[in-house]
Every structure is written in structure tokens, then in C-alpha cells.
Design an enzyme around this catalytic site. Structure first.
Site, PDB file in Angstrom:
ATOM      1  N   HIS A  69      50.169 -37.015 -76.318  1.00 56.83           N
ATOM      2  CA  HIS A  69      50.606 -35.614 -76.402  1.00 56.83           C
ATOM      3  C   HIS A  69      51.903 -35.537 -77.182  1.00 56.83           C
ATOM      4  CE1 HIS A  69      51.189 -31.456 -75.248  1.00 56.83           C
ATOM      5  NE2 HIS A  69      52.449 -31.748 -74.930  1.00 56.83           N
ATOM      6  N   GLU A  80      27.654 -20.151-105.759  1.00 57.68           N
ATOM      7  CA  GLU A  80      26.789 -21.002-104.933  1.00 57.68           C
ATOM      8  C   GLU A  80      25.443 -20.300-104.775  1.00 57.68           C
ATOM      9  OE1 GLU A  80      26.586 -24.047-103.220  1.00 57.68           O
ATOM     10  OE2 GLU A  80      24.667 -23.216-102.555  1.00 57.68           O
ATOM     11  N   CYS A 103      33.547 -44.502-106.797  1.00 60.54           N
ATOM     12  CA  CYS A 103      34.445 -44.107-105.704  1.00 60.54           C
ATOM     13  C   CYS A 103      35.906 -44.297-106.109  1.00 60.54           C
ATOM     14  CB  CYS A 103      34.117 -44.939-104.467  1.00 60.54           C
ATOM     15  SG  CYS A 103      35.167 -44.572-103.067  1.00 60.54           S
TER      16      CYS A 103
END
Ligand code: FAD
Ligand code: NAD
Length: 484
Positions: free
Chosen positions: A454, A214, A48
Site C-alpha cells: 500500500h 476504423e 520487435c
């Protein structure tokens, strides 16, 4: 030739110094257990830190800076083409890794965890032999051991016409791709999963023409299609091409080029590249551990079988992180490390987490946790869906990032939150609220009544919950009216 073998006796040996292993060692030491951490690498942190999460995220940050600067021309700020110094970028990334490795080393020292550098293999259920440099070995006898030896890239030897090509510097795996030796003009990426798309994003931003191949019919097979769509649209612009449902039949290194034979609909039969990155998954490091000398059981994919206490079939031996199964993610390894240490200390801990977040750090990011739409369909689970498009988010528009979505899957009877999926910038940070909600058994109303600042992207979770509640109320009112 081994000339000497010392013997050490500890309460707990942890084999593997990645996020799972060092976390387990620190927690065990905190609980008063005499612990030794054994790792083949001199610096702690595992895959990692040294060749996974951290270097890839450092390079992805550089990619984001390049891409955001380019897109800022959309709001009247134009930069010239970036001057990229690959050597400086590489050494900045190495510096980040070194700082973190030193920090982990200091924490281990502070906690009095002994460290032993060498490769461990089991002699029996009570001891491992640690080969240090081929010259000396240490036999570590333990009451308990935690195996945290992680995983390594899956190679595809059958693809190569010439077996020696697999070791060519033109053939990359995630480790050599992260080493960033240079920026190839044309890069083939085999596999459209986490690594293929993250590293593809890095190299495309640095100037490579990236082609992804893929084999399945969509990118990121584990994620819901509505979350992948905005990412796929962006990547179609950033990458040269993406071939789905396409197989790589063979790879051949010819001089300083890689020739790929492809098989799929409307794809060229052969293509030439400067380098190829193989990113088709990872396999657990369990094959060279001497586990045949213990009672540990392995499944068909090589993962160690463990119970909810992370105990293997051999009662002294625990396994955590990538060696213990999917998903192979650092935060799962970390949580499991804590649980295993606590169980060994006699606590009643279990690895029973309901929501393991998955985050793909592309542009935009894709993140999800808990139940997915795909899983709900497969298992026949009835779910309600709450969605909020980022085109209606003030914060998303001020960031010039209107393409994104927040989705909540909930139980239609109780409105309990079952799963959340987010696509958009910083989705990986936003998913934390969803993880807490699922772990705490929250219902839609909890997400709706909690005030979200917000203007922030977190409001998209609040808005999705509010809109679903409004819809449920209207539905109930309609049912009540028609019943009169
Ligand atoms: P590892 O980190 O694999 O560490 C295992 C350690 O054990 C290594 O240091 C190894 O040297 C040592 N070892 C192995 N065998 C022996 C032995 N016999 N004796 C002594 N030591 C041994 N996950 C995320 O959650 N987020 C991300 O963003 C992310 N990005 C990634 C990017 C890339 C390119 C890659 C490859 C992986 C990424 N991952 C990410 C996955 C993550 O790296 C792993 O899930 C995680 O490292 C697993 O931790 P672990 O503790 O199980 O083992
Ligand atoms: P992956 O499983 O994520 O993706 C592999 C992809 O390769 C899949 O889409 C698969 O269908 C495709 N594939 C397999 N064989 C193929 C073939 N022969 N030809 C073409 N495509 C083929 O694996 P990965 O990208 O190698 O990453 C390994 C693991 O590492 C991940 O599953 C994840 O657990 C971890 N990881 C996590 C992160 C993160 O958390 N952000 C980042 C990188 C890696």
C-alpha cells in the site's frame, strides 16, 4: 550471380533472429545443441527490436512525458509548451535499439551460437540455402530447423488510385512511422488497432492532428468494451477525430497531400492529409521461404500449422512466433522459442500456456489475459465478475489518474480466476500477477489473502478479489437465511 556455395552441417538451424529466433537459439545452445542463427538483417533482434516493440515504446515514453507534463497543470504545476527536437528524439531511440542489439549479439557469442547473415530458403526438408549478398551462398544442412521469420505489415494496394502511390513517402507503415522523419500536421491513421492507437498517441503528442478511421464499430476489436471505453474517451480528446464503422474507399497522393475518400455515417466524403499511416494488421513471412520444397502445411492466412510441440507437418521443421499464428506478440514468440528448443533437445515441453497477456501501451494502457467477457459470451461460459474502479484507489488518485478499472472474471462455482482485464497507467506491468494467478490455477481467495503493498496500483487486484468474495458471502448468507 552466385559464384560460390559453401556447405555447413549443424544440429539446429534457426531462421529468423527476432525474439522467438534468438531465444530459441540461446536455449538450444544452453542445452548443448550446435546451433546456427540465420537472419536477413545484420543486427539481431528482428522486427520487435528494430521496428516494433522497442522503438514504439521509446517514442511512447516521450509521448507520456509530454502528456503528463501538460496534465500536471491540474495540480498546480505548469510547464511551457515542449520544445521537440525530432532529430535528438530519433537518435535517442536508435541508441536504445543499438544497445539492446549489441547485448543480444554478445549473448549469442557467449553461448557460441554461430550467426549467418542472409536470406534463407528451403531446398528440401534437410537444408536451406542462404543468399548472402547476391555474390555468395551457403547451404546449411540441419537435423532440425526452427522457422521464426516473423511477419510484415499488410498493405492495401487496392486502395490506391495510382498504384505507384503505395511507395510514396507520404504513405507510412509502422516501420516508416517509427523512423520519425518528421511530424506531419495532419495524419490519417487507417486502423484503430494496436499500431494505429500507439503510433497515433505518439504523433498526437508530438503535435500532429490525428484522424483514425476504423472499419469496425469500436477501437481495439480484441479487447472488452468496458476496458476500451476509458481509453476511447481520452483519445477523443487527444486525437482530432475518430471515425468508427468507416471505410477508406481510396487514397490518392496529390502533390504533397494525401486525399482520402471515406465511406461511413456522418463522415466527410473526402479529406486531405499530410501523411497516412496504414495499420490494418500483419501477415506472416512464409511466402518466400521455399516451403513448397518441404512437407510443411500452411493455413488459409499463410500461418505455418504446428502442434503443441511447435512441430510442423514436416517432422524436422518447427515454427514459432508470428509465423505460427495469433496472437502476434513478442512474448508468445519467446515462450515458443524456448519450448521448440527444449522439444528438439528431447525434453517433454509443450506450448500449453493458458494466459498470453495482451498490452496496448496507450494512455491509459489496456491489458488483459485469459478469458475475456466477449469470449465468455461467445462460448456460453458462465462467469462471475469482480471489478474495482480506480477512482477508489489511493495510488491512482496520487498519480492524478483516477480513470481506470481492474476486472477479474472467475468461475462462479469454484472462484477460480479465468481472466483479468485492466485499464489504467501501468496496466501492462500489473497484468503479470494475473498471468501467474491463471497459470497456477489460483482462486479469488489467493488474490485476496496475499498482501499487496500500500499504496500501489496492484492493490486494485486485491480489492477486486475482496469485493467479489464479500458479495459471494452476502449472497450465500442470504440464501441460507431464506432456506431456514
Ligand atoms: P520477428 O521479430 O518478426 O523477426 C523475424 C526475423 O526474421 C527478422 O529479423 C527478419 O529479417 C528475419 N527473416 C524473415 N525472413 C527471413 C529469411 N527468409 N531468411 C532469414 N531471415 C529472415 N509485440 C509485443 O509483444 N509487444 C509490443 O509492444 C509490440 N509492439 C509492436 C509494435 C509494432 C510497431 C509492431 C510492428 C509490432 C509489435 N509487436 C509487439 C509485435 C512483435 O514485434 C512481434 O510479435 C515479434 O517481433 C515476433 O517475433 P518473431 O520472433 O516471430 O519474428
Ligand atoms: P490490429 O489487428 O491490431 O488492428 C488492425 C485494425 O485495423 C483493426 O481494428 C481492424 O478492424 C482495422 N482494419 C482492418 N482493415 C481496415 C480497413 N480497410 N479500414 C479501416 N480499418 C481497418 O493490427 P495492427 O495495429 O496493424 O498491429 C498488427 C499486430 O502487431 C497486432 O495485432 C499485434 O499482434 C502486434 N502489435 C502488438 C503491439 C503490442 O503488443 N503493444 C503493438 C503493435 C503491434
Amino acid at each position: 550471380m552466385v559464384v560460390g556455395e559453401m556447405v555447413e552441417q549443424v544440429d539446429l538451424a534457426v531462421v529468423g533472429g527476432g525474439p522467438g529466433g534468438y531465444t530459441a537459439a540461446l536455449r538450444a545452445a544452453e542445452l548443448g545443441i550446435k546451433t546456427i542463427l540465420i537472419d536477413a538483417q545484420p543486427k539481431p533482434g528482428g522486427v520487435c527490436l528494430h521496428m516494433g516493440c522497442i522503438p514504439s515504446k521509446a517514442l511512447l515514453h516521450a509521448a507520456e512525458v509530454i502528456n503528463v507534463s501538460r496534465r500536471s497543470s491540474e495540480f498546480g504545476i505548469k510547464f511551457g509548451a515542449p520544445e521537440i527536437n525530432v532529430d535528438e528524439l530519433r537518435s535517442w531511440k536508435e541508441g536504445v535499439i543499438d544497445k539492446l542489439a549489441s547485448g543480444i549479439g554478445a549473448m549469442l557469442k557467449g553461448a557460441k551460437v554461430e550467426r549467418l547473415v542472409g536470406r534463407a530458403s528451403f531446398q528440401d526438408s534437410k537444408s536451406v540455402r542462404v543468399d548472402r549478398d547476391g555474390e555468395s551462398a551457403v547451404r546449411v544442412k540441419f537435423k532440425h530447423v526452427i522457422i521464426a521469420t516473423g511477419s510484415r505489415p499488410t498493405k492495401l494496394p487496392k486502395l490506391f488510385k495510382n498504384p505507384a502511390d503505395i511507395d510514396s513517402p507520404l504513405i507510412l507503415d509502422s516501420t516508416s512511422a517509427l523512423a520519425l522523419q518528421d511530424v506531419p500536421k495532419r495524419l490519417l491513421v487507417v486502423g484503430g488497432g494496436y499500431i494505429g492507437l500507439e503510433m497515433g498517441t505518439v504523433y498526437a503528442s508530438l503535435g500532429s492532428e490525428v484522424t483514425v478511421v476504423e472499419m469496425l464499430d469500436g477501437l481495439l476489436p480484441g479487447a472488452d468494451r468496458d476496458l476500451v471505453r476509458p481509453l476511447a474517451t481520452r483519445l477523443e480528446e487527444e486525437f482530432k477525430q475518430i471515425f468508427l464503422s468507416t471505410g477508406v474507399e481510396s487514397l490518392e497522393v496529390k502533390g504533397n497531400k494525401v486525399v482520402a475518400s471515406l465511406k461511413g455515417k456522418d463522415v466527410p466524403a473526402t479529406m486531405e492529409f499530410d501523411k497516412a499511416l496504414i495499420a490494418v494488421g500483419r501477415r506472416p513471412n512464409t511466402d518466400e521461404l521455399g516451403l513448397e520444397n518441404t512437407e510443411v502445411e500452411i493455413d488459409q492466412h499463410g500461418f505455418i500449422k504446428v502442434d503443441e510441440k511447435l512441430r510442423s507437418a514436416d517432422k524436422r521443421i518447427f515454427a514459432i512466433g508470428d509465423v505460427s499464428g495469433q496472437p502476434m506478440l513478442a512474448h508468445r514468440a519467446i515462450r515458443q522459442g524456448i519450448v521448440a528448443a527444449e522439444v528438439i533437445a528431447g525434453k517433454s515441453s509443450e506450448y500449453d500456456n493458458r494466459a498470453v497477456p495482451a498490452v496496448v501501451f496507450t494512455e491509459p494502457e489496456v491489458a488483459w489475459c485469459g478469458l475475456t467477457d466477449t469470449e465468455a459470451k461467445e462460448k456460453g461460459i458462465k462467469v462471475g465478475t469482480a471489478k474495482f474502479p480506480w477512482s477508489a484507489s489511493g495510488r491512482a488518485l496520487t498519480l492524478n489518474e483516477p480513470v481506470g478499472q481492474t476486472k477479474i472474471l472467475f468461475d462462479p462455482e469454484t472462484t477460480r480466476v479465468l481472466g483479468v482485464g485492466i485499464v489504467g497507467p501501468r496496466a501492462g506491468d500489473l497484468i503479470a500477477e494475473a498471468v501467474v494467478a491463471i497459470e497456477m490455477g489460483a482462486v479469488l481467495e489467493d488474490l485476496a489473502v496475499a498482501i499487496h503493498a500500500h499504496p500501489t496500483l496492484s492493490e486494485t487486484i486485491n480489492e477486486a478479489a475482496l469485493s467479489a468474495i464479500g458479495r459471494l458471502e452476502r449472497q450465500r448468507a442470504k440464501e441460507a437465511t431464506s432456506a431456514v
